[in-house]
Design a protein around this motif. Structure first.
Motif, mmCIF file in Angstrom:
data_model
loop_
_atom_site.group_PDB
_atom_site.id
_atom_site.type_symbol
_atom_site.label_atom_id
_atom_site.label_comp_id
_atom_site.label_asym_id
_atom_site.label_seq_id
_atom_site.Cartn_x
_atom_site.Cartn_y
_atom_site.Cartn_z
ATOM 1 N N LYS A 84 1.329 0.728 47.047
ATOM 2 C CA LYS A 84 1.819 0.244 45.640
ATOM 3 C C LYS A 84 1.154 1.764 45.083
ATOM 4 C CE LYS A 84 1.514 -4.096 45.619
ATOM 5 N NZ LYS A 84 2.196 -4.482 46.641
ATOM 6 N N THR A 85 3.057 2.046 45.346
ATOM 7 C CA THR A 85 2.658 3.916 45.139
ATOM 8 C C THR A 85 3.037 4.712 43.590
ATOM 9 O OG1 THR A 85 5.180 4.178 45.130
ATOM 10 C CG2 THR A 85 3.948 4.853 46.854
ATOM 11 N N ALA A 86 3.405 2.736 42.898
ATOM 12 C CA ALA A 86 3.408 3.142 41.223
ATOM 13 C C ALA A 86 1.448 3.329 40.662
ATOM 14 C CB ALA A 86 3.858 2.040 40.440
ATOM 15 N N GLN A 87 0.418 3.037 41.704
ATOM 16 C CA GLN A 87 -0.788 2.621 40.668
ATOM 17 C C GLN A 87 -0.840 4.442 41.160
ATOM 18 O OE1 GLN A 87 -2.560 0.280 39.367
ATOM 19 N NE2 GLN A 87 -3.821 2.183 38.853
ATOM 20 N N THR A 88 -0.735 4.625 42.094
ATOM 21 C CA THR A 88 -0.978 6.256 42.127
ATOM 22 C C THR A 88 -0.362 6.902 41.264
ATOM 23 O OG1 THR A 88 -0.203 6.137 44.378
ATOM 24 C CG2 THR A 88 -0.721 7.470 43.877
ATOM 25 N N ALA A 89 0.947 6.701 40.524
ATOM 26 C CA ALA A 89 1.572 7.132 39.846
ATOM 27 C C ALA A 89 0.585 7.141 38.184
ATOM 28 C CB ALA A 89 3.199 6.708 39.696
ATOM 29 N N LYS A 90 0.330 6.511 38.054
ATOM 30 C CA LYS A 90 -0.274 6.290 37.010
ATOM 31 C C LYS A 90 -1.476 6.775 37.060
ATOM 32 C CE LYS A 90 -2.172 2.856 33.896
ATOM 33 N NZ LYS A 90 -3.044 0.624 34.031
ATOM 34 N N ASP A 91 -2.619 6.846 38.095
ATOM 35 C CA ASP A 91 -3.842 6.981 38.273
ATOM 36 C C ASP A 91 -3.695 9.171 38.127
ATOM 37 O OD1 ASP A 91 -4.267 4.937 37.991
ATOM 38 O OD2 ASP A 91 -5.054 4.867 40.930
ATOM 39 N N ARG A 92 -2.940 9.805 38.658
ATOM 40 C CA ARG A 92 -1.813 11.010 38.722
ATOM 41 C C ARG A 92 -2.016 11.142 37.674
ATOM 42 N NH1 ARG A 92 2.377 11.987 42.024
ATOM 43 N NH2 ARG A 92 2.042 13.836 42.004
ATOM 44 N N LEU A 93 -1.041 10.508 36.015
ATOM 45 C CA LEU A 93 -0.636 10.643 35.219
ATOM 46 C C LEU A 93 -1.563 10.663 34.272
ATOM 47 C CD1 LEU A 93 2.499 8.757 34.785
ATOM 48 C CD2 LEU A 93 1.968 11.267 34.357
ATOM 49 N N GLN A 94 -2.827 9.065 34.333
ATOM 50 C CA GLN A 94 -4.010 9.437 33.336
ATOM 51 C C GLN A 94 -5.124 10.699 33.616
ATOM 52 O OE1 GLN A 94 -5.038 5.686 34.521
ATOM 53 N NE2 GLN A 94 -4.628 4.723 32.455
ATOM 54 N N ILE A 95 -4.846 11.670 34.395
ATOM 55 C CA ILE A 95 -6.254 12.254 35.009
ATOM 56 C C ILE A 95 -4.837 13.329 34.301
ATOM 57 C CG2 ILE A 95 -7.211 14.063 36.608
ATOM 58 C CD1 ILE A 95 -6.894 11.014 39.075
ATOM 59 N N LEU A 96 -4.059 14.548 35.003
ATOM 60 C CA LEU A 96 -3.453 14.992 34.501
ATOM 61 C C LEU A 96 -3.307 14.881 33.031
ATOM 62 C CD1 LEU A 96 -1.631 17.103 35.195
ATOM 63 C CD2 LEU A 96 0.142 15.864 34.856
ATOM 64 N N LEU A 97 -2.917 14.050 32.492
ATOM 65 C CA LEU A 97 -2.903 14.076 30.774
ATOM 66 C C LEU A 97 -3.548 14.413 30.023
ATOM 67 C CD1 LEU A 97 -0.276 11.769 30.939
ATOM 68 C CD2 LEU A 97 0.009 14.039 30.458
ATOM 69 N N HIS B 21 -5.994 15.681 30.283
ATOM 70 C CA HIS B 21 -6.735 17.040 30.102
ATOM 71 C C HIS B 21 -5.901 17.586 29.555
ATOM 72 C CE1 HIS B 21 -6.057 21.537 31.608
ATOM 73 N NE2 HIS B 21 -8.058 21.133 31.965
ATOM 74 N N GLU B 22 -4.148 17.657 29.627
ATOM 75 C CA GLU B 22 -3.065 18.309 29.310
ATOM 76 C C GLU B 22 -3.271 18.442 27.480
ATOM 77 O OE1 GLU B 22 0.186 18.986 31.933
ATOM 78 O OE2 GLU B 22 0.743 17.521 30.643
ATOM 79 N N ARG B 23 -4.267 16.920 27.247
ATOM 80 C CA ARG B 23 -4.444 16.769 25.450
ATOM 81 C C ARG B 23 -4.992 17.396 25.430
ATOM 82 N NH1 ARG B 23 -3.346 10.509 26.731
ATOM 83 N NH2 ARG B 23 -0.955 9.701 26.708
ATOM 84 N N SER B 24 -5.964 17.752 26.013
ATOM 85 C CA SER B 24 -7.960 18.054 25.419
ATOM 86 C C SER B 24 -6.955 19.613 25.490
ATOM 87 C CB SER B 24 -9.008 18.417 26.691
ATOM 88 O OG SER B 24 -9.106 18.741 27.605
ATOM 89 N N THR B 25 -6.650 20.341 26.052
ATOM 90 C CA THR B 25 -6.314 22.075 26.200
ATOM 91 C C THR B 25 -4.844 21.902 24.773
ATOM 92 O OG1 THR B 25 -4.776 21.951 27.558
ATOM 93 C CG2 THR B 25 -6.797 22.708 27.592
ATOM 94 N N SER B 26 -4.737 20.397 24.465
ATOM 95 C CA SER B 26 -3.478 20.523 23.416
ATOM 96 C C SER B 26 -2.004 21.198 23.955
ATOM 97 C CB SER B 26 -4.015 20.304 21.990
ATOM 98 O OG SER B 26 -4.153 22.174 21.742
ATOM 99 N N GLY B 27 -2.027 21.527 25.111
ATOM 100 C CA GLY B 27 -0.718 22.257 24.839
ATOM 101 C C GLY B 27 -0.474 23.483 26.401
ATOM 102 N N SER B 28 0.593 24.412 26.004
ATOM 103 C CA SER B 28 0.439 25.413 27.799
ATOM 104 C C SER B 28 -0.382 26.416 27.324
ATOM 105 C CB SER B 28 1.806 26.023 26.925
ATOM 106 O OG SER B 28 2.270 26.684 25.781
ATOM 107 N N ALA B 29 -0.695 27.828 26.411
ATOM 108 C CA ALA B 29 -1.368 28.525 26.116
ATOM 109 C C ALA B 29 -3.204 28.234 26.905
ATOM 110 C CB ALA B 29 -0.843 29.325 25.184
ATOM 111 N N GLU B 30 -3.447 27.197 26.362
ATOM 112 C CA GLU B 30 -4.851 27.169 26.230
ATOM 113 C C GLU B 30 -5.208 27.072 27.571
ATOM 114 O OE1 GLU B 30 -2.925 25.252 24.453
ATOM 115 O OE2 GLU B 30 -3.424 25.668 22.545
ATOM 116 N N ALA B 31 -4.220 26.460 28.650
ATOM 117 C CA ALA B 31 -4.778 26.452 30.078
ATOM 118 C C ALA B 31 -4.583 27.307 31.223
ATOM 119 C CB ALA B 31 -3.745 25.099 31.179
ATOM 120 N N ASP B 32 -4.166 28.294 30.226
ATOM 121 C CA ASP B 32 -4.005 29.901 30.782
ATOM 122 C C ASP B 32 -5.283 30.842 30.542
ATOM 123 O OD1 ASP B 32 -1.808 29.078 31.572
ATOM 124 O OD2 ASP B 32 -0.528 30.205 29.877
#
Lengths: 91, 283
Positions: A14-27, A29-40
């Motif tokens: 079930k690769t769809a589940q893997t896709a969902k899990d990866r997105l949830q973890i990544l997003l 993080h990305e939302r908490s730093t609210s964008g680009s420069a903060e992750a740098d």
């Protein structure tokens, strides 16, 4: 053959589940730093660490390695510092 | 096709069709949604914001009628009336093509605002077809929007980019910057959905995507051969022969106008016992 083929057919991964899990973890993080420069901040952190250590030990730009591993529950920051003098003193 | 134009004062509602990622179906959706709105009698104009990579004109089938464009109007070289192309199929529909030779720096916030203001006095819906990316063209397309349709494929890079765009919609737009203004009404349009692959666990489900993006669903458009066929001949999908995709767009358009339509997920048919037993060997 066709009557029983569905029984023996291996369950597809079930690769769809893997896709969902990866997105949830990544997003998360990305939302908490609210964008680009903060992750740098990692390069800046690396520069500051080098500057702090250089006050006491002469080290090169390549002697500090900063790595980040982002997880669902926790994230870890790994910092490896090569101290050139340590090896010769110990040996 | 003659539609009954609405007599009341224009709604002047600005809708941006955006996505972040390219190739997910923004222009197809902008063409289908604007044609769908016009078909329902709403005075509609669709604007191409992809300066330098003009394509809406081809999808709408009016590429040979472009004389003046959006940028000419912004720079004062042509009147808005001269640049607007009236659709030959729907008298309620107009197209504002973009420039093929300039670049996105030709878009100014003041210029876009002036044109939108003029259009609001005449049209019920102003559909802005955003370029891919999050650079100037995309920023200008979303800045003045009242509503946003975020076109997303059930695929990791598209969902990630949609999430980023949703963040920009709620922070880098006029409504976000105006104290006390109602935020942009953002909704997801899931395109290229393949129920068969979802059933096999190879593609994220509608629920998976909605759970991640956490915005309302405007519609689900199935992967359909009708989309390429329609673009080949320059006809918006909803004006071409009926297909699963055109029905999905029509439903999405009706929801945009504020009417509740039950969400049908096309191609969602459970295979029968017979098909399960004998269908697999053939597939």
């Amino acid at each position: 053959m066709s009557l029983f083929s569905f029984v023996r057919k291996p369950r597809p991964a079930k690769t769809a589940q893997t896709a969902k899990d990866r997105l949830q973890i990544l997003l998360a993080h990305e939302r908490s730093t609210s964008g680009s420069a903060e992750a740098d901040y990692l390069p800046m952190l690396q520069r500051d660490i080098i500057a702090a250590i250089r006050k006491h030990v002469p080290i090169g730009e390549q002697d500090v390695e900063v790595r980040m591993e982002r997880g669902d529950q926790m994230s870890s920051l790994e910092i490896n510092i090569d101290l050139p003098g340590a090896a010769s003193k110990a040996g | 096709m003659t539609t009954e134009p609405k007599k009341n004062p224009p709604l002047g509602r600005v809708i941006v069709i955006t996505s972040g990622k390219g190739g997910v179906g923004k222009t197809t959706s902008a063409a289908a949604i604007s044609a769908g709105l016009a078909k329902q009698g709403f005075r509609t104009v669709v604007i191409d914001f992809d300066v330098g990579l003009r394509n809406l004109d081809m999808i709408m089938g009016c590429e040979r009628r472009v004389v003046f464009d959006f940028i000419n109007v912004i720079q004062g070289d042509a009147k808005l009336k001269q640049a607007l192309i009236k659709d030959k199929r729907l008298d309620t529909l107009s197209i504002l093509p973009t420039s093929q030779t300039r670049d996105k720096d030709a878009l100014t916030k003041e210029g876009v605002e002036t044109i939108l203001k003029e259009l609001k006095a005449e049209f019920d819906y102003i559909v802005c077809d955003s370029p891919a990316g999050i650079e100037r063209g995309a920023q200008m397309a979303m800045y003045f929007a009242d509503e946003a349709v975020v076109v997303t494929n059930p695929e990791v890079s598209s969902v990630r980019d949609s999430d980023r765009v949703l963040g920009l919609l709620s922070s880098q737009t006029k409504r976000a910057e105006t104290e006390g203004a109602e935020p942009i009404k953002a909704q997801v349009l899931l395109t290229r959905y393949d129920q068969e692959r979802v059933d096999k666990g190879e593609m994220m489900t509608v629920e998976d995507v909605l759970e991640i993006l956490a915005v309302p669903l405007l519609g689900v458009v199935p992967e359909s051969k009708a989309v390429l066929k329609a673009s080949n001949v320059g006809t918006p999908v909803v004006l071409d022969e009926p297909s699963a995709a055109s029905r999905a767009y029509e439903d999405a358009v009706t929801r945009l106008t504020g009417t509740v339509v039950e969400m049908r997920i096309p191609g969602e048919r459970r295979p029968g016992l017979f098909q399960r037993l004998f269908g697999r060997a053939a597939s």
